[in-house]
Scaffold this active site. Structure first.
Site, PDB file in Angstrom:
ATOM      1  N   VAL A   9       0.838  -1.201   0.000  1.00 48.39           N
ATOM      2  CA  VAL A   9       0.000   0.000   0.000  1.00 48.39           C
ATOM      3  C   VAL A   9       0.876   1.255   0.000  1.00 48.39           C
ATOM      4  O   VAL A   9       0.620   2.209  -0.737  1.00 48.39           O
ATOM      5  CB  VAL A   9      -0.964  -0.001   1.196  1.00 48.39           C
ATOM      6  CG1 VAL A   9      -1.778   1.292   1.222  1.00 48.39           C
ATOM      7  CG2 VAL A   9      -1.891  -1.205   1.139  1.00 48.39           C
ATOM      8  N   ASP A  10       1.914   1.255   0.834  1.00 47.67           N
ATOM      9  CA  ASP A  10       2.825   2.398   0.860  1.00 47.67           C
ATOM     10  C   ASP A  10       3.451   2.634  -0.516  1.00 47.67           C
ATOM     11  O   ASP A  10       3.536   3.772  -0.996  1.00 47.67           O
ATOM     12  CB  ASP A  10       3.943   2.159   1.879  1.00 47.67           C
ATOM     13  CG  ASP A  10       3.512   2.462   3.302  1.00 47.67           C
ATOM     14  OD1 ASP A  10       2.699   3.386   3.499  1.00 47.67           O
ATOM     15  OD2 ASP A  10       3.984   1.777   4.213  1.00 47.67           O
ATOM     16  N   VAL A  11       3.907   1.551  -1.120  1.00 40.11           N
ATOM     17  CA  VAL A  11       4.581   1.660  -2.414  1.00 40.11           C
ATOM     18  C   VAL A  11       3.612   2.151  -3.489  1.00 40.11           C
ATOM     19  O   VAL A  11       3.929   3.052  -4.272  1.00 40.11           O
ATOM     20  CB  VAL A  11       5.194   0.304  -2.811  1.00 40.11           C
ATOM     21  CG1 VAL A  11       5.639   0.308  -4.273  1.00 40.11           C
ATOM     22  CG2 VAL A  11       6.379  -0.021  -1.903  1.00 40.11           C
TER      23      VAL A  11
END
Length: 212
Positions: free
Chosen positions: A163-165
């Site tokens: 999700v961060d990426v």
């Protein structure tokens, strides 16, 4: 290719999503100034494994320490904000606003600024926007953790911070689009990029399709 070598980015981001977004901008030639708290800096610096990730995600940036809680620090940060093309903020909504570094305050002194706010849930719904978020929390909340593992397994976190990426990549794409729009029309904008929305991007592709 150095397509952004004339673009100045002021980077008020930490951990993964924001720094990953500005990493791409730096790799395309942008002059990225990453602002860190003088007390400890980015939290990723605080462990051996985190420090390696910090080095990778912040390659090509100029890191400076500014205490925006002090009058001198706020003045320094606001001076940088007046001169930047892109301002990236991935602190919890409301944090930078308290120091005169929210979108409206920056826009008032820099009308052409492209202000990219990366957060857990976006700025549209006040009841959600103030909440903090982590990759694994968003994976659980959006049902992503139910899609991994084998049939009958409990929810399982994807092995890397997907999700961060994804949020970081979408942030970089949004900024590139906004830069192009400003080239054409001359105006800046506010970009609301959320981890919640990034995690839901592939939902439609995962739903069964009715064949004709």
């Amino acid at each position: 290719m150095q397509a952004l070598d004339d673009i100045r980015v002021l980077d008020f981001s930490h951990v993964i999503a924001g720094p990953f977004s500005t990493f791409y901008l730096a790799q395309m030639g942008a002059q990225v100034t990453k602002v860190e708290n003088p007390v400890g800096g980015d939290v990723m610096r605080q462990s051996k494994e985190g420090a390696r990730t910090f080095t990778a995600f912040n390659d090509g940036k100029d890191c400076v320490e500014i205490d925006i809680a002090s009058e001198v620090g706020r003045a320094q940060a606001q001076a940088l904000a007046r001169e930047c093309d892109v301002f990236v903020n991935n602190y919890r909504p409301g944090t930078l606003e308290r120091y005169g570094l929210g979108y409206e305050a920056v826009k008032a002194v820099n009308p052409r600024v492209i202000y990219c706010a990366i957060s857990g849930y976006g700025y549209v719904k006040p009841e959600l926007s103030a909440r903090g978020a982590y990759d694994h929390v968003i994976q659980a909340l959006t049902g992503m953790a139910m899609l991994t593992g084998n049939e009958g397994d409990p929810p399982i976190k994807v092995g890397f911070p997907v999700v961060d990426v994804t949020t970081g990549i979408l942030g970089a794409l949004a900024i590139l689009t906004a830069v192009r729009e400003r080239d054409r029309h001359g105006s800046g904008c506010f970009l609301d990029v959320s981890m919640w929305a990034a995690a839901l991007q592939p939902v439609n592709d995962l739903r069964p399709r009715r064949t004709q």
